[in-house]
Design a protein around this motif. Sequence first.
Motif, short mmCIF file in Angstrom:
data_model
loop_
_atom_site.label_atom_id
_atom_site.label_comp_id
_atom_site.label_asym_id
_atom_site.label_seq_id
_atom_site.Cartn_x
_atom_site.Cartn_y
_atom_site.Cartn_z
N LEU A 146 0.82 -1.22 0.00
CA LEU A 146 0.00 0.00 0.00
C LEU A 146 0.85 1.27 0.00
N ALA A 147 2.06 1.17 0.57
CA ALA A 147 2.93 2.34 0.65
C ALA A 147 3.72 2.58 -0.64
N ALA A 148 3.63 1.66 -1.59
CA ALA A 148 4.45 1.77 -2.80
C ALA A 148 4.21 3.09 -3.52
N GLY A 149 2.94 3.48 -3.67
CA GLY A 149 2.63 4.73 -4.35
C GLY A 149 3.21 5.95 -3.65
N PRO A 150 2.93 6.14 -2.34
CA PRO A 150 3.52 7.26 -1.62
C PRO A 150 5.05 7.25 -1.62
N ILE A 151 5.66 6.06 -1.59
CA ILE A 151 7.13 5.99 -1.58
C ILE A 151 7.72 6.54 -2.88
N VAL A 152 7.18 6.10 -4.02
CA VAL A 152 7.75 6.55 -5.29
C VAL A 152 7.46 8.04 -5.49
N THR A 153 6.36 8.54 -4.95
CA THR A 153 6.07 9.97 -5.03
C THR A 153 7.05 10.76 -4.17
N PHE A 154 7.30 10.26 -2.96
CA PHE A 154 8.21 10.93 -2.03
C PHE A 154 9.61 11.05 -2.61
N PHE A 155 10.10 9.96 -3.22
CA PHE A 155 11.46 9.96 -3.75
C PHE A 155 11.53 10.39 -5.22
N ALA A 156 10.37 10.69 -5.82
CA ALA A 156 10.32 11.12 -7.23
C ALA A 156 10.96 10.09 -8.15
N ILE A 157 10.56 8.84 -7.99
CA ILE A 157 11.09 7.76 -8.84
C ILE A 157 9.91 7.11 -9.57
N ASP A 158 9.30 7.88 -10.45
CA ASP A 158 8.16 7.40 -11.21
C ASP A 158 8.52 6.15 -12.00
N GLY A 159 7.61 5.20 -12.04
CA GLY A 159 7.83 3.97 -12.78
C GLY A 159 8.30 2.82 -11.93
N ALA A 160 8.67 3.10 -10.66
CA ALA A 160 9.19 2.05 -9.79
C ALA A 160 8.14 1.47 -8.86
N LYS A 161 6.89 1.91 -8.97
CA LYS A 161 5.85 1.47 -8.05
C LYS A 161 5.67 -0.04 -8.07
N SER A 162 5.66 -0.64 -9.25
CA SER A 162 5.44 -2.09 -9.34
C SER A 162 6.58 -2.87 -8.68
N ALA A 163 7.79 -2.32 -8.70
CA ALA A 163 8.92 -3.00 -8.05
C ALA A 163 8.74 -3.01 -6.53
N PHE A 164 8.27 -1.90 -5.96
CA PHE A 164 8.01 -1.87 -4.52
C PHE A 164 6.87 -2.82 -4.16
N GLN A 165 5.86 -2.88 -5.01
CA GLN A 165 4.76 -3.80 -4.75
C GLN A 165 5.23 -5.25 -4.80
N ALA A 166 6.10 -5.57 -5.75
CA ALA A 166 6.63 -6.94 -5.85
C ALA A 166 7.52 -7.26 -4.66
N MET A 167 8.27 -6.27 -4.17
CA MET A 167 9.14 -6.49 -3.02
C MET A 167 8.34 -6.87 -1.78
N ALA A 168 7.06 -6.52 -1.74
CA ALA A 168 6.21 -6.87 -0.60
C ALA A 168 6.04 -8.37 -0.43
#
Length: 335
Positions: free
Chosen positions: A107-129
């Motif tokens: 659930l935090a994947a979206g806010p994380i990539v927004t915070f660090f300005a790393i667009d396109g990495a959301k799916s990687a954070f979700q997979a890391m879960a």
Amino acid sequence: MLSSEKAPARRLAHRVAGQGALLTSGFALAQIFSLARNALIGHWLSPSNFGIAATLTMMLQVVETLSDLGADRLIVQAKDGNRPRLMANAHLLLIGRGALTALALYLAAGPIVTFFAIDGAKSAFQAMAIAPLLRGFFHLDCRRAQRRLDNQPNMLIEVVPQAVTLLLAFPIIRLAGDYWAIVWLALAQSICAVLISHLVAHRPYAVAADTPTLLRLLSFGWPILLSALPLMAVFSGDRMIIGKLFGMEALASYSVAFMMTMVPGLLAAKVANALMLPLLASAQGHNHVFGYRFTVLTEVTVLAAALYLALFVIAGGTILPLAFGDHYRDLDHHL
């Protein structure tokens, strides 16, 4: 008579020395494998991709640290730690922790990539879960072995997954080509660690839900949970600030220096937890013995830290580019 009284103490000293050597060599080997894997990633990925990979690893560490209730440590130090029912309830707590941690990271994947300005990495954070979800099925019988100063199962769980992911690192990096490599390696390491924990276990895996035992585990764990907040600030707060303010390339440079300087700290913490926790637990109620063992642990830790600090101050600027590549040359002039 005096000689017979000293015999148990001598046997304990020899056993502690042997287990200390096993733990130090085993954890050192695991750290070497981990460092070598990260060095391969550093050589092959661009600094921006390596920075994102470091962020993925950091956020996984944050959610796992903030969810640690110490059930494994209770099994080591509790007088009834051998009781099957206690371990079965601890397994249930681990499963719940893994599920909640995975959900939080997803659930935090979206806010994380927004915070660090790393667009396109959301799916990687979700997979890391998926990694903490897998680790929720870890078998805790290796902690029961630690009670009798048998650390061989623990060493296999530590070293083998690191060796496997090191062997997999190059082909996965070549196939992934970017920060996704760290996701696949993290999942492979989690699967391997869980499988080995079951293979080395002597007791069948079981799950139970006894309200008094679960409350006891939670009562033991909540101070550990609270202590995780300053730990998170110490170990991750600075990297979050750097990643937010200066970007992924700056975070990559900072992370490689962080990895190198943290090696002795991680090694000391792991050895102390595996070796000294059962020794200190067995000395409860014997203040003189407890104080002596704690003093020895502190002195050894301070000495090891001082020696490593001297090495890194003298040669750190040379070691970093050799380990991680030319992208990280002359960091000693910037960090």
